[in-house]
Write a protein that holds these residues in place. Structure first.
Motif, PDB file in Angstrom:
ATOM      1  N   ALA A   1       0.829  -1.206   0.000  1.00 33.19           N
ATOM      2  CA  ALA A   1       0.000   0.000   0.000  1.00 33.19           C
ATOM      3  C   ALA A   1       0.865   1.259   0.000  1.00 33.19           C
ATOM      4  O   ALA A   1       0.548   2.239  -0.687  1.00 33.19           O
ATOM      5  N   GLU A   2       1.954   1.235   0.755  1.00 30.32           N
ATOM      6  CA  GLU A   2       2.868   2.382   0.789  1.00 30.32           C
ATOM      7  C   GLU A   2       3.513   2.602  -0.579  1.00 30.32           C
ATOM      8  O   GLU A   2       3.633   3.734  -1.038  1.00 30.32           O
ATOM      9  N   LEU A   3       3.919   1.535  -1.235  1.00 28.69           N
ATOM     10  CA  LEU A   3       4.492   1.677  -2.580  1.00 28.69           C
ATOM     11  C   LEU A   3       3.468   2.232  -3.563  1.00 28.69           C
ATOM     12  O   LEU A   3       3.789   3.090  -4.381  1.00 28.69           O
ATOM     13  N   THR A   4       2.240   1.761  -3.463  1.00 27.45           N
ATOM     14  CA  THR A   4       1.175   2.255  -4.337  1.00 27.45           C
ATOM     15  C   THR A   4       0.925   3.736  -4.088  1.00 27.45           C
ATOM     16  O   THR A   4       0.806   4.535  -5.021  1.00 27.45           O
ATOM     17  N   ARG A   5       0.861   4.117  -2.800  1.00 28.07           N
ATOM     18  CA  ARG A   5       0.658   5.517  -2.443  1.00 28.07           C
ATOM     19  C   ARG A   5       1.796   6.390  -2.972  1.00 28.07           C
ATOM     20  O   ARG A   5       1.580   7.444  -3.568  1.00 28.07           O
TER      21      ARG A   5
ATOM     22  N   GLU B   1       1.624   6.818  -6.744  1.00 30.26           N
ATOM     23  CA  GLU B   1       0.592   7.790  -7.112  1.00 30.26           C
ATOM     24  C   GLU B   1       1.056   9.213  -6.820  1.00 30.26           C
ATOM     25  O   GLU B   1       0.814  10.130  -7.607  1.00 30.26           O
ATOM     26  N   GLU B   2       1.736   9.384  -5.702  1.00 30.91           N
ATOM     27  CA  GLU B   2       2.237  10.702  -5.312  1.00 30.91           C
ATOM     28  C   GLU B   2       3.310  11.195  -6.283  1.00 30.91           C
ATOM     29  O   GLU B   2       3.316  12.368  -6.665  1.00 30.91           O
ATOM     30  N   LEU B   3       4.199  10.313  -6.683  1.00 28.61           N
ATOM     31  CA  LEU B   3       5.309  10.710  -7.552  1.00 28.61           C
ATOM     32  C   LEU B   3       4.901  10.880  -9.010  1.00 28.61           C
ATOM     33  O   LEU B   3       5.539  11.621  -9.747  1.00 28.61           O
TER      34      LEU B   3
END
Length: 95
Positions: A23-27, A30-32
């Motif tokens: 989930a952190e990688l996905t977030r 998306e942020e980057l």
């Protein structure tokens, strides 16, 4: 064979850590935004997050292999049991 409650609890904790890392990688992705547009600093941020995520994945994978063999279960069956216990909903083609 039955999975001992403490073993199942351990595997669920590892699954949850893996889920959180994903989930952190996905977030972060998306942020980057578009990787082709990343700065060098953003690439380093992504690489560091990826490396951090690999540890829980590796620990879960190793534990599943170990316990499946020790318990005498098919590894995929054990993994499905753990994912279900951790709250994963199987995709329609996974039934």
């Amino acid at each position: 064979m039955e999975i001992e409650p403490d073993v199942l609890d351990e595997l669920i904790e590892l699954q949850e850590a893996t889920d959180e890392a994903h989930a952190e990688l996905t977030r972060l992705q998306e942020e980057l935004g578009d990787a082709a547009q990343w700065t060098d600093e953003q690439h380093v941020t992504w690489r560091d997050a990826w490396e951090d995520a690999r540890e829980p994945w590796w620990l879960l994978d190793t534990a599943l292999d170990h316990y499946a063999e020790a318990i005498g279960l098919d590894r995929e069956e054990l993994e499905a049991t753990v994912q279900k216990a951790a709250g994963h909903v199987p995709l329609p083609d996974e039934d």
